[in-house]
Structure formats: C-alpha cells, structure tokens
Enzyme design. Structure first.
Site, PDB file in Angstrom:
ATOM      1  CE  LYS A   8      -4.166   1.321   2.316  1.00 35.02           C
ATOM      2  NZ  LYS A   8      -5.126   0.279   2.142  1.00 35.02           N
ATOM      3  NE  ARG A  78      -6.716   3.585   4.682  1.00 33.20           N
ATOM      4  CZ  ARG A  78      -7.956   3.240   4.369  1.00 33.20           C
ATOM      5  NH1 ARG A  78      -8.295   1.975   4.297  1.00 33.20           N
ATOM      6  NH2 ARG A  78      -8.860   4.157   4.128  1.00 33.20           N
ATOM      7  N   GLY A  87      -8.515  -6.993   3.860  1.00 29.22           N
ATOM      8  CA  GLY A  87      -9.389  -7.086   5.025  1.00 29.22           C
ATOM      9  C   GLY A  87      -8.815  -7.875   6.190  1.00 29.22           C
ATOM     10  CG  MET A  89      -3.281  -7.536   8.904  1.00 28.37           C
ATOM     11  SD  MET A  89      -1.554  -7.318   8.815  1.00 28.37           S
ATOM     12  CE  MET A  89      -1.398  -6.499   7.284  1.00 28.37           C
ATOM     13  NE  ARG A 320      -6.033  -4.144  -3.161  1.00 32.08           N
ATOM     14  CZ  ARG A 320      -6.624  -4.435  -2.035  1.00 32.08           C
ATOM     15  NH1 ARG A 320      -5.914  -4.652  -0.966  1.00 32.08           N
ATOM     16  NH2 ARG A 320      -7.931  -4.503  -1.943  1.00 32.08           N
ATOM     17  CG  HIS A 436     -14.060 -10.758   3.608  1.00 33.13           C
ATOM     18  ND1 HIS A 436     -14.445 -12.026   3.949  1.00 33.13           N
ATOM     19  CD2 HIS A 436     -12.737 -10.677   3.870  1.00 33.13           C
ATOM     20  CE1 HIS A 436     -13.406 -12.674   4.427  1.00 33.13           C
ATOM     21  NE2 HIS A 436     -12.349 -11.881   4.395  1.00 33.13           N
ATOM     22  CB  SER A 744       8.388 -43.439 -13.099  1.00 33.58           C
ATOM     23  OG  SER A 744       7.355 -42.528 -12.797  1.00 33.58           O
ATOM     24  N   GLY A 746       7.868 -42.522  -7.717  1.00 36.67           N
ATOM     25  CA  GLY A 746       6.536 -42.627  -7.118  1.00 36.67           C
ATOM     26  C   GLY A 746       6.597 -41.904  -5.784  1.00 36.67           C
ATOM     27  CB  THR A 747       6.792 -38.319  -5.068  1.00 35.99           C
ATOM     28  OG1 THR A 747       5.790 -37.999  -6.030  1.00 35.99           O
ATOM     29  CG2 THR A 747       8.158 -38.082  -5.655  1.00 35.99           C
ATOM     30  CG  ASP A 749       4.046 -46.035  -2.242  1.00 38.12           C
ATOM     31  OD1 ASP A 749       3.450 -46.109  -1.156  1.00 38.12           O
ATOM     32  OD2 ASP A 749       3.625 -46.554  -3.289  1.00 38.12           O
ATOM     33  CB  CYS A 811       4.027 -41.254 -12.039  1.00 38.94           C
ATOM     34  SG  CYS A 811       4.588 -42.676 -11.088  1.00 38.94           S
ATOM     35  CE1 TYR A 831       6.946 -39.499 -16.596  1.00 38.82           C
ATOM     36  CE2 TYR A 831       8.954 -39.993 -17.824  1.00 38.82           C
ATOM     37  CZ  TYR A 831       7.937 -40.381 -16.955  1.00 38.82           C
ATOM     38  OH  TYR A 831       7.919 -41.651 -16.460  1.00 38.82           O
TER      39      TYR A 831
HETATM   40  C1  PEP Z   1       3.426 -43.347  -5.904  1.00 40.06           C
HETATM   41  O1  PEP Z   1       3.676 -44.064  -4.951  1.00 40.06           O
HETATM   42  O2  PEP Z   1       3.823 -42.171  -5.993  1.00 40.06           O
HETATM   43  C2  PEP Z   1       2.583 -43.836  -7.008  1.00 40.06           C
HETATM   44  C3  PEP Z   1       2.378 -43.103  -8.075  1.00 40.06           C
HETATM   45  O3  PEP Z   1       2.000 -45.057  -6.849  1.00 40.06           O
HETATM   46  P1  PEP Z   1       0.669 -45.290  -5.964  1.00 40.06           P
HETATM   47  O4  PEP Z   1       0.122 -43.960  -5.602  1.00 40.06           O
HETATM   48  O5  PEP Z   1      -0.237 -46.089  -6.825  1.00 40.06           O
HETATM   49  O6  PEP Z   1       1.220 -46.048  -4.823  1.00 40.06           O
HETATM   50 MG    MG Z   2       3.339 -46.208  -5.196  1.00 38.04          MG
END
Ligand code: PEP
Ligand code: MG
Length: 863
Positions: A8, A78, A87, A89, A320, A436, A744, A746-747, A749, A811, A831
């Site tokens: 501001k 202000r 809104g 603060m 703003r 708001h 790949s 597998g985040t 797990d 993935c 990817y």
């Molecule tokens: C993972 O573990 O990230 C994954 C893609 O496999 P799932 O979710 O099927 O365990």
């Molecule tokens: Mg998995």
C-alpha cells in the site's frame, strides 16, 4: 519499494510520483515492524522524532494542524504488508478526533462530525482496545431500533451524537478505559495496534493459505483523511481497471454516495455500479478513466483501486494489482500482449498455474429442470453443489468428514476464512462484487454469489428463506457462480468449455517448457481426456484400478484367494482378456505416444470381501468353502497395508500374475501394430527395492515378451523400467539403472517411506504439523524438498551415473503441483505425470519453471 514500504505504502508513493491526487501522508516501514517484534513491542528510538517531523510537513501542505480544534488535521492509520492481505489487518480512521474537536466541527457540519466521531470510537475500541465488535455494534443497532430507522443515512446529527456518546460509555464499561482524548496518544497506540494486527489469528490463517512468510511484517500508513461522507457531494468507491471476473477492458466497480470507504467493502449497504458515477459526478468519472489508463500503463497490469470524492474533488486512496478470476487472468494477459503492454513471457509468468484447472471443471447443465431459489451477484464463477451450512467452523468439521458444503452467510468477515476455505461455494445475502466474500472466493477460485438480497438468513434457526421457501441446514443446494443463481437440490453438471485464449497461452507454454507432461490414466476414457488436455504420454497406468469395477472384482478376488498356482492360473485366464482389451483401447487412444503400464501393485486387503455376507456370497460364487475364504482373508489382512505384501513383492511371490499382465500388454500392442499403428508400451515394476529383485522380474518379463513376439512374428519397441518409491531404491539407483531402462519417482510412496508417515492416516496429525510449522506444506501435496527432494536428487544423479541418458520422470501426486514441478525441472527430470485435469496446470507450471530458471541464469551471468 514494496519490501520496505509494504504494498500500500509503495503504491501510494508511486501514485503521488505520477502526479495523481493522493492525500498527503507517510509510511512507517516494515523494518520498524521487525524492530517492534524483536524488541518486546518497543519502537526504535528515533521514530517519535521522525513521525513528528512528518506530521509537521503534512500540516504545512494541508494547512491544518493535528489536534487543533479550529482547523483539525485527521489521519487514517492503516496496515500494508508486502503482499496484499485484503481485510485481514486493522485500520483506524478519523484519528485525531476527540470531544472538543468534534464539537467544533459540529458547529458547521454536525451530522458529519458526530458520524465520524462514532466511527473513530468504534474502530479505536475494536482495533486498539480489543473491545468485542458485536458489543460495539449493538449501540448503533439499539439507537436505530429505538428510533424506528433502517438505514444509517436516516440518522440525524443528534442521533449520531447520541450514538457516539453511548458508544464511548460502553467502551469504558467493556474495557475499563476511556478513549484517549490526546491525538498523539491515539496515534502511537494505533501504530502499535497495526503492528500487532500482523499476528492476529485471522492474519496468520490468511498468510498460511496464501503462503506469505510470517517474518515479513507490515508497514503502517499514516495518511491525512479525505471524507467520502462529508456531504452530498461526496462518495467513496472501489474499482478495477478491467472487469476482474471476465477480464473485459472496461472500468469496473462500485461506489456509495456519502459514505466512507470501509462501508463499500464491508458489504453493509449494497453499493451502486460505477456507471452511475457517470450520471452523478460525470467529470470525476472521466478523471477516473484517465487515471485508470495512467495506472495500467505504469504498472503494466490490471489495478484494483480505491477512491474518495470529497466535496466534488477526487482523491486516490489505493492502487494495487487486482485479484482476478482465472478467466480474467487469461484474457487480461492475452489482451495486454496484443496491446503490446507486456511480452508473452510476462503473460505466461502472470497466470497462476493452479487457477487454470477451473476452466476444465464442469458447469451446470442449464437445460435440466431447475428451480431458482434466489439470485445474487455472480462474484466468482463455477458450479458448486453441497449441503447448506451457516457456521464456518461447522463447515470445516463436516468437510473433514468427507461432506461437501456451501457456506451461507449474511456477509463474511476475515474470521470466517476457515469455513470459506473448506466450502465448495459461498453464498451471502449482502455485499457487492468487492465485498470480502467476493474477493476471498475469487482468490481461492471458488464459486461465490453475494448480495442475494431477497434471501433472509436466520442464523438462530439455522435456515434461510427466499421466495416463500425455507432451506434448512444440511439441505443440498446448487450454486452457479457464473450466473449468480442458486437452485434447490443437486443439479447435474456438464463438462467445461475451454476458451481459445487459454489454448493460445498453453501453446506458448509448450514452446517454453523443457519438461514433458504425461498423465496418470487408468482407463481409455481418462486417457482420451488426458490427450485432449495435451498429455504427451501416459506416465502411470495403475493396472489394479482396472479391477475396481463391480463386474470384474470376483475374478480378481479369485486370483488373490487362490490356494495354489493352478487355481491362480484359472483365475488369471479369466482376467487376461479383460486386461488385453483395456490395453488395446488405451494404446489406440494414445497412438504414437508412450504408455507406461505399471504391473500390479494393490494393497491386497482392499480387494477382499470384508463383511460376513460378502464372504459367504463370494465363497458361493467361487465354489469354495466359506471357512477357507474367511481364513485366507484373515491371513491377508495387513496392519499397515501400505508397506506390506504389495508392489513387486507380489510379482516375486506370484510370478504368474505379472506374466499374465505382460502377456496382455504385449499381445494388445502386437495387435495395434498389426493395425498399422504406432505403439510404445513401457512396462513399469512398482516398489522395487534393489537391482536383484528387479533383475528377476525383468528376466521373466523379457522371456514372456520374447515368446509372444516370436509367436506373433512381430518386432516391437518396448522398455522395462521401474518406479523409485523407496529410499533404498533411490540410494541404489546406480545399481538399479544397470538393468532398468527408465525411472519414475513414485513420490506418494517415497514420501511415506522417507517420512515414516502413512498416506492413510497422516490426516490425523498433519494439521498440527502444519500449524506448528514442522511442515510448511502438506508433504503429500507439495514435495518435501529437503527430504524426499534430496532422495530424488540422489536417485537421478546415481541413476544417470550408470546410464547417462536414463529417462527419469515423476508420477506421484506431486507431478501436478506447480511448486513440485519447479523442483522437478531444476533437478533435470524428463517429464512429470499427473491426473488428466492437472495436465494443463502442469504445462503452464513447467513453462514457468523454465522461464524462472532462465531469468535466474541471466541474473547470475549479469552479476
Ligand atoms: C506413488 O507411490 O507415488 C505412485 C504413483 O503409486 P501409488 O500412488 O499407486 O502407490
Ligand atoms: Mg506407489
């Protein structure tokens, strides 16, 4: 200078520099706020002197004096943080008024004087003295009731004087303190209160939701007052230089005659559209148009402005960058590129990736029969269906239990933020497009309708009524934020329509990004959707999801419950043709693009009959004794199914399952090839923990493939790779890469195994972890960069040490999260793969990641 002066303050200074009419004032910097918090709520030693000098300067410009009853200078005080927190603060207006000064002003303009004094007392008591707002509100409500008045404007000067006097007494009663009469005392206390407002629960919640760091602090803007409530020739308004809902290039906003700015945004009276200003103050309207143009040219973006007309003179109180719907963001960015105000790169960087998901969301089918309950202003587009809930806390609780709710209020305030965040949509009976509820919902991308004035909200009986109909708590309604219509019951939705403008932006994004964008898709329908959204392949086809269907589950259960290999083979023979047909269809849809099919990875217990009836029914179907089935179910029960007999553990113990799947995949691929089409199957082994395990499975897989290809006399390109889902696999990546053709991550797990937190029950304690800032984000949504991210880095580095051009992707759910995508870009993944609806989000996020890295590299080079 936003970091120092807050948004501001910096913008006020900039407007003054541009020669726009800004009331004189000064800004106390965010550094002072930091000092205030580091020094036990004390101010830096020089502050008093500097503030006094600044006030003296303003006195000179304005020709009025702070505290002088004959010619008083009044201030607004202000907050103003670096990032806009609408809104959230505190603000004190009309500061500098006391009994004596008010009486003096009242000699000339009594109604204005007492109304302004009442406002000051109210805000000072609320913000500085922490008196409960509902109690303060009761005073004015009481006077109105006694006098039989409805609108504030109907109150006479005497009424306002009475209101102010009664309020003063009530404040004393509530807080045990008098409102200070010394303007300087007022000023110091108000400055402290603004600093303290940085740490109110509602400000903290807003910061958390909007990822604003806690240590930024707020600046304090002290500015001479101008009065939109001075006389009939005065007004206050808010606006946008373009339509914030549609993006149309046209001044957009609303105003209230004879009112102070707070009245417009608070949603207490429903304001008039800004076009009306053309009739009432035609010259000021033209001036406003000109100022909008100047601001857009200078800021090169759509602006959200506040203005006041005092006795016919226009003053700018704020500018703003305006918050906007996804639809408006895309249109404005594109129009500004076409108007040569910004570059394509700037346009790409301006659109928040998450926001574009809403384009791909369904809307209501307006041909279906429906009953309009009530209409209001279409504040934020989209379709929402849910149970009516009036209490924001209750909304949160129900949503936690898996319900969908619509939050219904007369108006919302920053205290309701939890409920708004939890709800599918918001409906209020009062307020305008900049109230708001409207601002916050738009920011969150939720459907919202405001100012549905024909609706009566009855909190006491937990119901609302409109057009003779009463809707009780927990009844379902449908809310169309695009049209501003509310319908009773659940309305059917139809698929979203994506504007051509967005395709253009996504095409630009595709040229800028380095990361590929794949989709997680398990069925031909999802694959088709993903391809339409621009997916360049399937990064994860979860084969177990193909068996969730009612008609398929018996064969699958038979496979799991088989007593020996022979029985299992029999079951597999039933499954194989089903799998093959699915793959055929998916390959057809994805013709020419890679399709990564993951071999079976089910937590087995999910597929088992659990209730006694089901067990009995299944035993009958399968021709097995009930006791045998019950015993096997018991054996397969797992305490933590997420770490048990799943993934390739299954492939090692029951090799015939994977063999069947491989056969189905490769036979389908051969058929596609015979149809003269291009097919790129990639077989992915889940939950691998080391090279040996992978090699065993790869060997049997290759053997099966070889047999089929010889039989079919076909040459086929295929790959065999693995998921990296365990810390051990990340650490052993160099070994595994000797055998695997791709990785790949597998985040999902990898996050649970790295953190030792189960995906299934993390919800029980995650809220506290976020609250206590042990996690900044939910690690199952946004990658835990320090831990899981480190494992990914190691995995990539070690994997590519063995195989320089190893293809590596992600993935897990994080593949569709913009912040995580930026990390994936930085660590050199090939990817990201995410759910079909997130594919466009990922395309844009991947482009932004690349552009940001370019900017960073250039900055390094330049320095
Ligand atoms: C993972 O573990 O990230 C994954 C893609 O496999 P799932 O979710 O099927 O365990
Ligand atoms: Mg998995």
């Amino acid at each position: 200078m936003k970091n120092l002066l807050g948004g501001k303050g910096a913008n006020l200074a900039q407007m003054a520099k541009l020669g726009l009419p800004v009331p004189p004032g000064f800004t106390i910097t965010t550094e002072v706020c930091a000092y205030f918090y580091q020094n036990n709520h004390r101010y830096p030693p020089d502050l008093k002197k500097e503030v006094k000098e600044a006030v003296a300067q303003i006195e000179e410009v304005k020709g009025a004096q702070f505290g002088n009853p004959e010619n008083p200078l009044l201030f607004s005080v202000r907050s103003g943080a670096r990032a806009s927190m609408p809104g959230m603060m505190n603000t004190v207006l009309n500061l500098g008024l006391n009994d004596e000064i008010t009486r003096k002003i009242a000699e000339k303009n009594p109604c204005f004087a007492w109304n302004s004094y009442w406002r000051f007392i109210f805000m000072f008591a609320d913000v500085v003295m922490a008196a409960p707002e509902e109690e303060l509100n009761e005073v004015l409500a009481g006077i109105k009731k006694e006098r039989g008045l409805k609108l504030d404007l109907e109150l006479s000067a005497e009424d306002w004087q009475e209101t102010a006097e009664r309020l003063k007494t009530k404040v004393k009663h509530l807080t045990g303190r008098e409102i200070p009469q010394d303007p300087w005392e007022q000023l110091w206390e108000a400055i402290g209160a603004v600093f303290k407002s940085w740490n109110t629960p509602r400000a903290i919640t807003y910061r958390k939701l909007n990822k604003i760091p806690d240590d930024w602090g707020t600046a304090v803007n002290v500015q001479s007052m101008v009065f939109g409530n001075f006389n009939q020739n005065s007004a206050s308004g808010v606006g946008f230089t373009r339509n914030p809902a549609s993006g149309e290039k046209k001044l957009y906003g609303e105003f209230l005659a004879q009112a102070q700015g707070e009245d417009v945004v608070a949603g207490i009276r429903t304001p008039q559209p800004i076009e009306k200003l053309k009739e009432i103050f035609p010259q000021r309207y033209q001036e406003l148009l000109k100022i909008s143009e100047i601001l857009e040219q200078d800021y090169r973006d759509m602006q959200d402005i506040e203005f006041t007309i005092e006795s016919g003179k226009l003053w700018m109180l704020q500018t703003r960058t305006g918050k906007r719907t996804a639809q408006a963001a895309v249109k404005i960015a594109l129009d500004m590129v076409r108007g040569e105000l910004i570059t394509k790169v700037e346009a790409l960087l301006r659109i928040p990736p998450e926001s574009i998901e809403s384009f791909f969301r369904p809307s209501f089918d307006h041909n279906s029969k429906k009953e309009i309950l009530v209409k209001g202003l279409p504040a934020s587009p989209g379709a929402a269906v849910g149970e009516v809930i009036f209490d924001p806390a209750e909304a949160g609780e129900l949503v936690d239990k898996g319900h969908k709710v619509i939050l219904v209020r007369t108006e919302t305030s920053p205290d309701d933020i939890h409920g708004i965040a939890a709800a599918e949509g918001i409906l209020t009976s009062r307020g305008g497009m900049t109230s708001h509820a409207a601002l916050v919902s738009r920011g969150m991308g939720k459907p919202c309708i405001v100012g549905a004035e024909e609706m009566y909200v009855d909190y006491k009986n937990q119901q609302f009524s409109a057009q003779g109909k009463t809707i009780k708590k927990r009844e379902t309604i449908s809310l169309d934020g695009t049209r501003g219509e509310v319908y009773s019951g659940k309305l059917e939705t139809i698929p979203a329509q994506v504007p051509q403008d967005l395709h253009e932006i996504l095409n630009w994004a595709d040229k800028e990004r380095r990361l590929g964008v794949y989709a997680n898709a398990d069925t031909p329908k999802q694959a088709k959707q993903a391809r339409e959204f621009g997916a360049e392949g399937i990064g994860l086809c979860r084969t177990e999801h193909m068996f969730f269907e009612e008609s398929r589950i018996p064969a699958f259960r038979q496979m799991i419950l088989a007593r020996d290999a022979k029985e299992r083979k029999e079951a597999l023979e039933k499954i194989e043709p089903l799998q093959r047909d699915d793959f055929l269809e998916i390959f057809r849809v994805m013709e020419g693009l890679p399709v990564i099919i993951r071999l079976l990875d089910p937590p087995l217990h999910e597929f088992l009959p659990q209730k006694e009836n089901d067990i009995e029914k299944f035993a009958q179907q399968a021709g097995l004794p009930k006791e045998i089935v019950a015993q096997k179910v018991e054996q397969l029960k797992e305490l933590n199914p997420m770490l048990g007999h799943r993934g390739c553990r299954l492939g090692i113990t029951y090799p015939e399952i994977y063999e069947m799947q491989v056969r189905a995949i490769i036979t389908a691929a051969c058929q596609i090839k015979k149809e003269g089409k291009n097919v790129k199957p990639e077989i992915m082994i889940p939950l691998t923990l080391g090279e040996k395990e992978f090699l065993i499975l790869k060997t049997t897989t290759k053997k099966t493939i070889k047999e089929i290809l010889e039989r079919e006399k076909i040459n086929l390109d295929y790959k065999i790779g693995t998921m990296i889902e365990l810390p051990r696999a990340a650490l052993q990546a160099d070994e595994i890469a000797r055998e695997a053709e791709f990785f790949s991550f597998g985040t999902n797990d990898l996050t649970q195994t790295a953190l030792g937190i189960s995906r299934d029950d993390a919800g029980r304690f995650l809220p506290q972890y976020l609250e206590q800032k042990i996690f900044q984000e939910d690690p199952f949504r946004t990658l835990d960069i320090e831990g899981v991210g480190e494992l990914i880095k190691i995995g990539v580095e070690r994997g590519r040490k063995t195989k320089k051009d190893l293809e590596v992707g992600i993935c897990g759910e994080h593949g569709g999260d913009p912040q995580s995508i930026e990390f994936c870009h930085q660590v050199g993944l090939d990817y990201v793969s995410c759910s079909p609806f997130r594919v466009p989000v990922a395309r844009l996020a991947a482009a932004q990641a690349a552009l940001k890295q370019n900017e960073f590299n250039e900055a390094i080079r330049d320095s």
